[in-house]
Design a protein around this motif. Sequence first.
Motif, PDB file in Angstrom:
ATOM      1  N   ASP A  19       0.771  -1.189  -0.081  1.00  0.00           N
ATOM      2  CA  ASP A  19      -0.151  -0.008  -0.096  1.00  0.00           C
ATOM      3  C   ASP A  19       0.716   1.173  -0.028  1.00  0.00           C
ATOM      4  OD1 ASP A  19      -3.107  -1.353   0.411  1.00  0.00           O
ATOM      5  OD2 ASP A  19      -1.559  -2.309   1.399  1.00  0.00           O
ATOM      6  N   ASP A  49      -0.730  -2.915  -3.949  1.00  0.00           N
ATOM      7  CA  ASP A  49      -1.280  -1.448  -4.125  1.00  0.00           C
ATOM      8  C   ASP A  49      -0.097  -0.434  -3.999  1.00  0.00           C
ATOM      9  OD1 ASP A  49      -4.101  -1.804  -4.284  1.00  0.00           O
ATOM     10  OD2 ASP A  49      -4.559  -1.185  -2.727  1.00  0.00           O
ATOM     11  N   ASN A  89      -5.824  -4.210  -5.410  1.00  0.00           N
ATOM     12  CA  ASN A  89      -6.726  -3.672  -6.200  1.00  0.00           C
ATOM     13  C   ASN A  89      -6.440  -2.402  -6.903  1.00  0.00           C
ATOM     14  OD1 ASN A  89      -7.204  -3.335  -3.379  1.00  0.00           O
ATOM     15  ND2 ASN A  89      -8.773  -1.845  -3.967  1.00  0.00           N
ATOM     16  N   HIS A  90      -5.533  -1.510  -6.476  1.00  0.00           N
ATOM     17  CA  HIS A  90      -5.163  -0.327  -6.963  1.00  0.00           C
ATOM     18  C   HIS A  90      -4.054  -0.756  -8.224  1.00  0.00           C
ATOM     19  CE1 HIS A  90      -7.058   2.913  -4.579  1.00  0.00           C
ATOM     20  NE2 HIS A  90      -7.140   1.821  -3.714  1.00  0.00           N
ATOM     21  N   HIS A 125      -2.753  -9.961  -1.093  1.00  0.00           N
ATOM     22  CA  HIS A 125      -3.370  -8.452  -0.935  1.00  0.00           C
ATOM     23  C   HIS A 125      -4.492  -8.186   0.042  1.00  0.00           C
ATOM     24  CE1 HIS A 125      -3.495  -3.934  -1.063  1.00  0.00           C
ATOM     25  NE2 HIS A 125      -4.663  -4.028  -1.657  1.00  0.00           N
ATOM     26  N   HIS A 209      -3.642  -4.017   2.424  1.00  0.00           N
ATOM     27  CA  HIS A 209      -5.164  -3.685   2.025  1.00  0.00           C
ATOM     28  C   HIS A 209      -5.886  -2.516   2.751  1.00  0.00           C
ATOM     29  CE1 HIS A 209      -8.845  -3.372  -0.452  1.00  0.00           C
ATOM     30  NE2 HIS A 209      -9.601  -4.124   0.353  1.00  0.00           N
TER      31      HIS A 209
HETATM   32 MN    MN Z   1      -6.144  -2.410  -1.560  1.00  0.00          MN
END
Ligand code: MN
Length: 283
Positions: A19, A49, A89-90, A125, A209
Amino acid sequence: MIMTSHSEPRKYRTLFISDVHLGSKAAKTDFLLDFLREHEAEKIVLVGDIVDGWRLKRSWFWPQDCNDVVQKLLRKARKGTHIVYIPGNHDEFLRDFPGTHFGGIEVAERIIHEAADGKKYLVLHGDEFDVVVRNARLLAYLGDWAYDAAISINVVLSAVRRRLGMPYWSFSAWAKQQVKQAVNFIGEFQRVVAEEARRNEVDGVICGHIHHAVMEDIDGIHYINTGDWVESCTAVVEHFDGRFEMISWGHMIAMPKKVKLLAAPAVPVLLPEGAKAEDVQAA
Ligand SMILES: [Mn+2]
């Protein structure tokens, strides 16, 4: 850039970072660069991320510091550090390339990490569990097949949304807006991820995450969340004896920024108006 005058970098068996959100103005790249200079490991696992693709899609923000971070990692890979990149997810654009290598960095969906003491850790993640946390009670009632189906549906849906150029809909983001429920969300997320580790018959799990750094025992599973480099500036290291340690780098550097760091909410943009950071941090 932060100038420090340390001697030799500290050496570890493994280093876990997640992240970072490169491309977002909130990314603390100067802290991360400083951290990467001071810490070396045989293996570095990027737990998702790292690059914020959604933010970059909206407006391109890529200062020299971001290149420096990428260069630093590529140089480490060239020098023999085994680097694994687990997309989040990013940075889901990388999910289309599992098993591939770029510049010596290996892309994997999730891995099993075997620590020096023989203990096994599932590393992922964690965003795929947003849907499980959201529907926890319903899925518990319906059982295992529904749990698996929910995760598959979430994966397919986010792939479709991506193809259509729509942003990923993140339950964690939504949940954090519901400040009163955020504490519940963190606890539920940790429980669900620990359960996934148990299903994989491993001793622990390492994820990111939710930007909530912690190492704790959850029903016999060693749950480790690496935190983030947006606010907390945390990383997890594995020592050569298999011991894990949380390193909080934001607190290691004495500078005025620190005060601001401590006062900022975990994910500032996600807080509704009038909400205080403490409300979220209370967990
Ligand atoms: Mn994430």
